[in-house]
Scaffold this motif. Structure first.
Motif, PDB file in Angstrom:
ATOM      1  N   LEU A 244     -29.768 -57.164 -15.941  1.00  0.00           N
ATOM      2  CA  LEU A 244     -28.451 -56.559 -15.287  1.00  0.00           C
ATOM      3  C   LEU A 244     -28.100 -57.462 -14.112  1.00  0.00           C
ATOM      4  O   LEU A 244     -27.103 -57.538 -13.735  1.00  0.00           O
ATOM      5  CB  LEU A 244     -28.856 -55.000 -15.004  1.00  0.00           C
ATOM      6  N   ALA A 245     -29.271 -57.956 -13.424  1.00  0.00           N
ATOM      7  CA  ALA A 245     -29.042 -58.603 -12.001  1.00  0.00           C
ATOM      8  C   ALA A 245     -28.271 -59.790 -12.430  1.00  0.00           C
ATOM      9  O   ALA A 245     -27.481 -60.323 -11.367  1.00  0.00           O
ATOM     10  CB  ALA A 245     -30.433 -58.708 -11.158  1.00  0.00           C
ATOM     11  N   ASN A 247     -26.207 -60.176 -14.897  1.00  0.00           N
ATOM     12  CA  ASN A 247     -25.035 -60.098 -15.512  1.00  0.00           C
ATOM     13  C   ASN A 247     -25.073 -60.364 -17.052  1.00  0.00           C
ATOM     14  O   ASN A 247     -23.979 -60.643 -17.661  1.00  0.00           O
ATOM     15  CB  ASN A 247     -23.885 -60.569 -14.901  1.00  0.00           C
ATOM     16  N   ALA A 267     -23.540 -50.608 -17.483  1.00  0.00           N
ATOM     17  CA  ALA A 267     -23.657 -51.125 -16.186  1.00  0.00           C
ATOM     18  C   ALA A 267     -22.694 -50.935 -15.244  1.00  0.00           C
ATOM     19  O   ALA A 267     -23.156 -50.794 -14.043  1.00  0.00           O
ATOM     20  CB  ALA A 267     -23.544 -52.689 -16.560  1.00  0.00           C
ATOM     21  N   GLY A 268     -21.457 -50.556 -15.481  1.00  0.00           N
ATOM     22  CA  GLY A 268     -20.544 -49.937 -14.352  1.00  0.00           C
ATOM     23  C   GLY A 268     -21.103 -48.670 -13.783  1.00  0.00           C
ATOM     24  O   GLY A 268     -21.130 -48.559 -12.614  1.00  0.00           O
ATOM     25  N   ARG A 271     -23.733 -49.443 -11.176  1.00  0.00           N
ATOM     26  CA  ARG A 271     -23.123 -50.163 -10.122  1.00  0.00           C
ATOM     27  C   ARG A 271     -22.457 -49.277  -9.509  1.00  0.00           C
ATOM     28  O   ARG A 271     -22.086 -49.469  -8.160  1.00  0.00           O
ATOM     29  CB  ARG A 271     -22.132 -51.494 -10.606  1.00  0.00           C
ATOM     30  N   SER A 272     -22.234 -48.222  -9.648  1.00  0.00           N
ATOM     31  CA  SER A 272     -21.555 -47.267  -8.858  1.00  0.00           C
ATOM     32  C   SER A 272     -22.501 -46.390  -7.975  1.00  0.00           C
ATOM     33  O   SER A 272     -22.299 -45.725  -7.207  1.00  0.00           O
ATOM     34  CB  SER A 272     -20.989 -46.006  -9.626  1.00  0.00           C
ATOM     35  N   ASP A 274     -25.876 -45.988  -5.555  1.00  0.00           N
ATOM     36  CA  ASP A 274     -26.234 -46.564  -4.045  1.00  0.00           C
ATOM     37  C   ASP A 274     -27.596 -47.311  -3.818  1.00  0.00           C
ATOM     38  O   ASP A 274     -28.545 -46.210  -3.972  1.00  0.00           O
ATOM     39  CB  ASP A 274     -25.978 -45.523  -2.814  1.00  0.00           C
TER      40      ASP A 274
END
Length: 493
Positions: A244-245, A247, A267-268, A271-272, A274
């Motif tokens: 994932l890092a 992409n 993945a979205g 990324r939301s 914290d």
């Protein structure tokens, strides 16, 4: 062997205390300079700041009497000491130009520079007092006191809270908390882990996590079960966080046997979250840069001026200067020494301001294209070129450009920002590294997202523009700007 006398002539460069002080003041930043001068003024009664003199005058007016008028410096019959008359050692012209001591005698308006405190008072005349921001530990302890913890668990939770770093992570693990607890608690690692998982549910969620995977998993577990792609996001965090890092959604989809569209949606969702839950409550005060120099365009030409608020308003105390004439014995000798030190300090401050003005003038003149057209027009510039133009040593230029800032219409920059090495061009000229980086960023921004430019392609494009750089140089500049490689950029798109 008979004793004898021999005469030898040799040259030796010696830094006088006055020259050492001038060099030290030259390399200090604005805040460090003010702190240094405050400390010196406290030990030397013949020095005072303009605001201190003004406050004393206001106090005298409020008391209903006028401050006594003392004779001018010309009326003070101060006889120079024998040491002063015989001394011929002066600092170099570079750091101690000719100086007129008379500018530091008279009313408060004759003080060197301008006050850095003007405009810092509110309408009532008081300095604004802001409430201290709440720290991460205070925020968590407030929640801890409102939670139902037993006295034993409360002590463990307190130890966990105080072991967190600025990002809210428990980097040292449960073992560090166990070692920090009192021996009489006899807390086991399992007990500490149970309390830690309860603290993780405090606000902000994910606090006291051991690593990034633990932090993201805790935040995902707080979502409701019917959240779209929640389970897939948890699997990605637990199994494929490294992919994932990078992409690499296609590889994640193959490994987890899930549709690539679902992987992108999960993945979205990740990324939301914290990744640094404690950073939002960082109590570290924000530091703002006050420019030392202003660059303005006036009548078609760039003009450079020192920031008056950054120059200390330091001068001689009139009252103590007049007392020297009436002093006798050791008191007179001591006060004369303090007066001499004060005058050398004022000369050093003026030398500092004049050197900064000269260097800033040269920088603006050499980098006027940057101020007019932007980073792509930055010219190569090294310390030696400025040193030769102002007639000083490179070390002096290095000191005067360290932690000094210039405000321009394009932003506020440290003076060292305007220095960069050069790369040869086809027409025999040179292009600065800053300009090349700006060109690379512009090329990458305008590239086709589906077919990003490789480092070799970027180097060839620069060759077509007349700039001769190797592929490895392009890679170095790209990494310095924290731009990923072409393969990573295509996956991110």
């Amino acid at each position: 062997m008979k004793p004898g006398l021999q005469f030898r002539l040799h040259q030796q460069l010696t830094l006088t205390p006055q020259l050492q002080q001038a060099i030290r003041l030259l390399q200090l930043s604005q805040l460090e300079l003010e702190a240094e001068l405050r400390q010196i003024a406290e030990s030397n009664p013949l020095l005072e700041f303009a605001e201190d003199a003004e406050s004393e005058a206001e106090t005298a007016d409020d008391a209903g009497y006028e401050a006594p008028e003392f004779p001018s410096r010309e009326e003070i019959p101060v006889k120079a000491s024998k040491e002063d008359e015989e001394s011929t050692v002066t600092p170099s012209e570079e750091l101690a130009p000719e100086w007129d001591d008379d500018r530091f005698h008279g009313d408060a308006g004759d003080y060197a520079g301008a006050s850095s405190r003007s405009g810092s008072l509110d309408e009532d005349g008081f300095e604004p007092q802001n409430a201290a921001p709440e720290s991460l530990q205070q925020h968590l302890e407030w929640q801890l006191n409102l939670s139902q913890f037993s006295p034993r668990d409360h002590a463990i939770a307190t130890a966990i809270i105080h072991a967190l770093d600025e990002d809210g992570y428990l980097r040292d693990g449960v073992e560090a908390v166990e070692a920090a607890l009192p021996n009489e608690l006899h807390a086991t690692a399992a007990e500490i882990e149970a309390v830690r998982q309860r603290v993780q549910r405090f606000d902000p969620t994910g606090i006291a996590s051991l690593d990034l995977r633990d932090c993201l998993f805790c935040q995902l577990s707080q979502f409701s079960l019917d959240t779209p792609h929640r389970e897939l996001a948890i699997r990605i965090v637990n199994e494929e966080l490294e992919l994932l890092a990078r992409n690499d959604a296609a590889k994640i989809a193959r490994r987890l046997k899930a549709p690539e569209a679902h992987v992108a949606a999960a993945a979205g969702l990740i990324r939301s979250l914290d990744p640094r839950p404690g950073a939002a409550l960082d109590a570290t005060p924000v530091e703002y840069v006050a420019p030392d120099v202003y660059a303005r365009r006036e009548n078609g030409r760039w003009q450079v001026s020192l920031n008056p608020d950054s120059q200390p308003r330091l001068g001689l105390n009139q009252h103590y200067c007049n007392l020297i004439a009436r002093a006798r014995g050791d008191d007179a000798t001591w006060m004369k020494g303090q007066l001499q030190e004060a005058r050398w300090l004022l000369k050093s401050l003026q030398s500092r301001a004049e050197t900064l003005q000269k260097v800033a003038d040269v920088i603006v003149r050499r980098q006027s294209a940057f101020l007019d057209y932007g980073p792509e027009a930055m010219h190569p510039l090294v310390l030696r070129e400025v040193a030769e133009e102002v007639g000083m040593h490179e070390s002096t230029i290095s000191r005067v450009t360290t932690r000094k800032y210039m405000h321009t219409p394009r932003g506020t920059f440290e003076l060292k920002h305007f220095f960069s090495s050069g790369v040869a061009t086809e027409d025999g000229g040179t292009a600065s590294a800053t300009a090349i980086q700006a060109m690379l960023r512009k090329l990458i921004t305008a590239e086709d997202a589906r077919r990003p430019l490789s480092d070799q392609a970027l180097a060839e494009e620069l060759h077509r523009r007349g700039i001769q750089v190797a592929r490895r140089t392009v890679a170095k500049y790209r990494e310095a700007m924290r731009i990923p490689s072409s393969s990573e950029r295509v996956r991110a798109s």
